[in-house]
Enzyme design. Sequence first.
Site, PDB file in Angstrom:
ATOM      1  N   GLU A 146      80.891  31.053 -53.483  1.00 27.02           N
ATOM      2  CA  GLU A 146      81.977  31.318 -54.425  1.00 27.02           C
ATOM      3  C   GLU A 146      81.446  32.176 -55.573  1.00 27.02           C
ATOM      4  OE1 GLU A 146      83.422  28.040 -56.911  1.00 27.02           O
ATOM      5  OE2 GLU A 146      85.445  28.787 -56.567  1.00 27.02           O
TER       6      GLU A 146
ATOM      7  N   CYS B 287      90.160  29.427 -58.358  1.00 26.76           N
ATOM      8  CA  CYS B 287      89.492  28.663 -57.300  1.00 26.76           C
ATOM      9  C   CYS B 287      89.987  29.073 -55.925  1.00 26.76           C
ATOM     10  CB  CYS B 287      89.732  27.180 -57.524  1.00 26.76           C
ATOM     11  SG  CYS B 287      91.472  26.801 -57.769  1.00 26.76           S
TER      12      CYS B 287
HETATM   13  P1  NAD Z   1      82.065  23.126 -63.942  1.00 28.26           P
HETATM   14  O1  NAD Z   1      81.953  22.201 -62.782  1.00 28.26           O
HETATM   15  O2  NAD Z   1      80.852  23.767 -64.453  1.00 28.26           O
HETATM   16  O3  NAD Z   1      82.715  22.367 -65.194  1.00 28.26           O
HETATM   17  C1  NAD Z   1      83.963  21.718 -65.120  1.00 28.26           C
HETATM   18  C2  NAD Z   1      83.999  20.614 -66.163  1.00 28.26           C
HETATM   19  O4  NAD Z   1      83.034  19.621 -65.828  1.00 28.26           O
HETATM   20  C3  NAD Z   1      83.679  21.078 -67.575  1.00 28.26           C
HETATM   21  O5  NAD Z   1      84.491  20.380 -68.488  1.00 28.26           O
HETATM   22  C4  NAD Z   1      82.213  20.659 -67.725  1.00 28.26           C
HETATM   23  O6  NAD Z   1      81.807  20.460 -69.057  1.00 28.26           O
HETATM   24  C5  NAD Z   1      82.204  19.368 -66.958  1.00 28.26           C
HETATM   25  N1  NAD Z   1      80.879  18.965 -66.469  1.00 28.26           N
HETATM   26  C6  NAD Z   1      79.773  19.721 -66.296  1.00 28.26           C
HETATM   27  N2  NAD Z   1      78.760  18.959 -65.806  1.00 28.26           N
HETATM   28  C7  NAD Z   1      79.246  17.709 -65.659  1.00 28.26           C
HETATM   29  C8  NAD Z   1      78.707  16.482 -65.162  1.00 28.26           C
HETATM   30  N3  NAD Z   1      77.451  16.386 -64.721  1.00 28.26           N
HETATM   31  N4  NAD Z   1      79.511  15.391 -65.119  1.00 28.26           N
HETATM   32  C9  NAD Z   1      80.792  15.466 -65.528  1.00 28.26           C
HETATM   33  N5  NAD Z   1      81.356  16.593 -66.022  1.00 28.26           N
HETATM   34  C10 NAD Z   1      80.594  17.708 -66.081  1.00 28.26           C
HETATM   35  O7  NAD Z   1      83.163  24.205 -63.516  1.00 28.26           O
HETATM   36  P2  NAD Z   1      83.667  25.442 -64.367  1.00 28.26           P
HETATM   37  O8  NAD Z   1      82.600  26.469 -64.386  1.00 28.26           O
HETATM   38  O9  NAD Z   1      84.230  24.968 -65.659  1.00 28.26           O
HETATM   39  O10 NAD Z   1      84.887  25.945 -63.463  1.00 28.26           O
HETATM   40  C11 NAD Z   1      84.706  26.780 -62.376  1.00 28.26           C
HETATM   41  C12 NAD Z   1      84.726  25.970 -61.082  1.00 28.26           C
HETATM   42  O11 NAD Z   1      85.915  25.183 -61.020  1.00 28.26           O
HETATM   43  C13 NAD Z   1      84.771  26.848 -59.856  1.00 28.26           C
HETATM   44  O12 NAD Z   1      83.906  26.334 -58.870  1.00 28.26           O
HETATM   45  C14 NAD Z   1      86.217  26.743 -59.398  1.00 28.26           C
HETATM   46  O13 NAD Z   1      86.428  26.989 -58.040  1.00 28.26           O
HETATM   47  C15 NAD Z   1      86.551  25.341 -59.765  1.00 28.26           C
HETATM   48  N6  NAD Z   1      88.000  25.172 -59.907  1.00 28.26           N
HETATM   49  C16 NAD Z   1      88.676  24.475 -58.956  1.00 28.26           C
HETATM   50  C17 NAD Z   1      90.062  24.342 -59.039  1.00 28.26           C
HETATM   51  C18 NAD Z   1      90.835  23.574 -58.000  1.00 28.26           C
HETATM   52  O14 NAD Z   1      91.996  23.270 -58.262  1.00 28.26           O
HETATM   53  N7  NAD Z   1      90.276  23.250 -56.862  1.00 28.26           N
HETATM   54  C19 NAD Z   1      90.739  24.916 -60.112  1.00 28.26           C
HETATM   55  C20 NAD Z   1      90.023  25.611 -61.070  1.00 28.26           C
HETATM   56  C21 NAD Z   1      88.646  25.730 -60.963  1.00 28.26           C
END
Ligand code: NAD
Length: 503
Positions: A406, A305
């Site tokens: 991103e 991230c």
């Molecule tokens: P994502 O938002 O697609 O999914 C994250 C989680 O949310 C998963 O468990 C997913 O199943 C769940 N999810 C999906 N839709 C949902 C909804 N409507 N309601 C509740 N939960 C839901 O993200 P990803 O693809 O798994 O991860 C990548 C993203 O995470 C990137 O944007 C990255 O920058 C971010 N990230 C941020 C940090 C930080 O510390 N700021 C760290 C790691 C990743």
Amino acid sequence: MTDTPTATRHATALPHPKALATLAPKKLLIDGRWVAPSSGKTFESINPATGEVLAHIAEANDADVDAAVTAARRAFDGVWSKTKPAERQRLLLKLADLIERDYDEFAMLDTLEMGMPISRSTAGKQRVAGMVRFYAGLATAIHGQNISNSIPGSVLSYTVKEPVGVVGAIVPWNGPLSQAVWKVAPALATGCTVVLKPSEQASLSPLKLAELIEEAGFPPGVMNVVTGAGAVGAAVAAHPGIDKVGFTGSTATGQAIVRASAGNLKRLSLELGGKSPDIIFADADLDAAVAGAAAAVFTNCGQICIAGSRLFVERKIHDEFVHRVAELAAKMRIGSPLDHATELGPLASRLQFDRVMSYINAGHEEGAQALAGGARADTGNLANGCYVQPTVFAGARDDMKIVREEIFGPVISAMPFDSVEEVVQRANNTPYGLGSGVWTRDVSKAHLVAGALKAGTVWVNCYLQLDAAIPFGGYKMSGYGRESGTEHMDHYLQTKSVVLKLA
Ligand code: NAD
């Protein structure tokens, strides 16, 4: 390079991948028991290096989420909120020991499931166990205040910190174990109970973490796990029995969680996406800065991230510097994540691969020049995996898609700048505000720029340095709330004021 387990030649303690992959279908943890999902449905976890099915994992539905929340509430009201801090600390310290004991298995699970190079997954042992021990320490340091007041008469006033209750922890796939620990450990340390929703692309090590929480002796229902796709996370976010959601993931999902949480005004902490600037001044230690700028994006194949994906380089050194980063990128070893020499494994899934390739194509179409990479990596044994070349685009502009959005892949967009004022303005010209880097030998300039950047973390002459004691989180659309540090505990606590009239 093949996907045969060369890791076993280098580190014999690592479990053989086949032994892990043939595990029985994964179940849900609800109220201290591993149960089949009520729908009977499972989904496949795919190894992104080979395209092979790795495991079958339970697909929870609303009824399972409801059962998990009910169990967590019962455990909170019944035993856990009354458990003494020293006992919570003892159990967390035991958990840290168990994580260390089984760390090789965790490393192998993350490597197989999301393609994290084994050299990186095995290197995280002290960080992850250390995080659990950090929060274990804080479990016995929770306190309110005795407050002087101006109420007439003799009136004593003080605050107490109480756990918020049932926590929904929703985590992404890019650091499956560490992301789960980062949510679960502080929640347990404060006396909250947990419903954990791992990413559907990386559930195995969060499930293994839950097994160890059981083994450590946490009471039934304190830790629950519901696996499945986004709908399961949405059910957690909307459930009226959940008091707080700790979320890490994309900004779009974070926004959906804000909306879903309105029903019972859940507390939220959101760690979201980023598009972080990495700023190189001409007076920097350029050898260190070249290596740092590459690591800031290519680590974990860019699936970080805080990736410093907007590389701003002072004009007088721009061309030479960017060519050096490109040379380094071109030499990086792409290959099986099981090989200890691999620096770049596959992207975590076919979906992520398609997404990153669409950004690389957009970079070409918008006129940026790929000095390194700029294509998929598909020769030899890489053909079936989700491999992308580490890519360095020069000639990027602030208005290009690759600079604004991103990518979450191994793609650097380099741009020249002429003055401090200009680069600060351009670095801040983004809806995000998560990480940032500044490279200079001039201490005054470093402080000036660190003060002016609108980002939750500024690294000076380094990048990606994280520590359990140092707060981490976002400005603007990178989220709110801080993880790590003592203030992280406050997300799981609420303050009660007691005002007592003395006789
Ligand atoms: P994502 O938002 O697609 O999914 C994250 C989680 O949310 C998963 O468990 C997913 O199943 C769940 N999810 C999906 N839709 C949902 C909804 N409507 N309601 C509740 N939960 C839901 O993200 P990803 O693809 O798994 O991860 C990548 C993203 O995470 C990137 O944007 C990255 O920058 C971010 N990230 C941020 C940090 C930080 O510390 N700021 C760290 C790691 C990743």
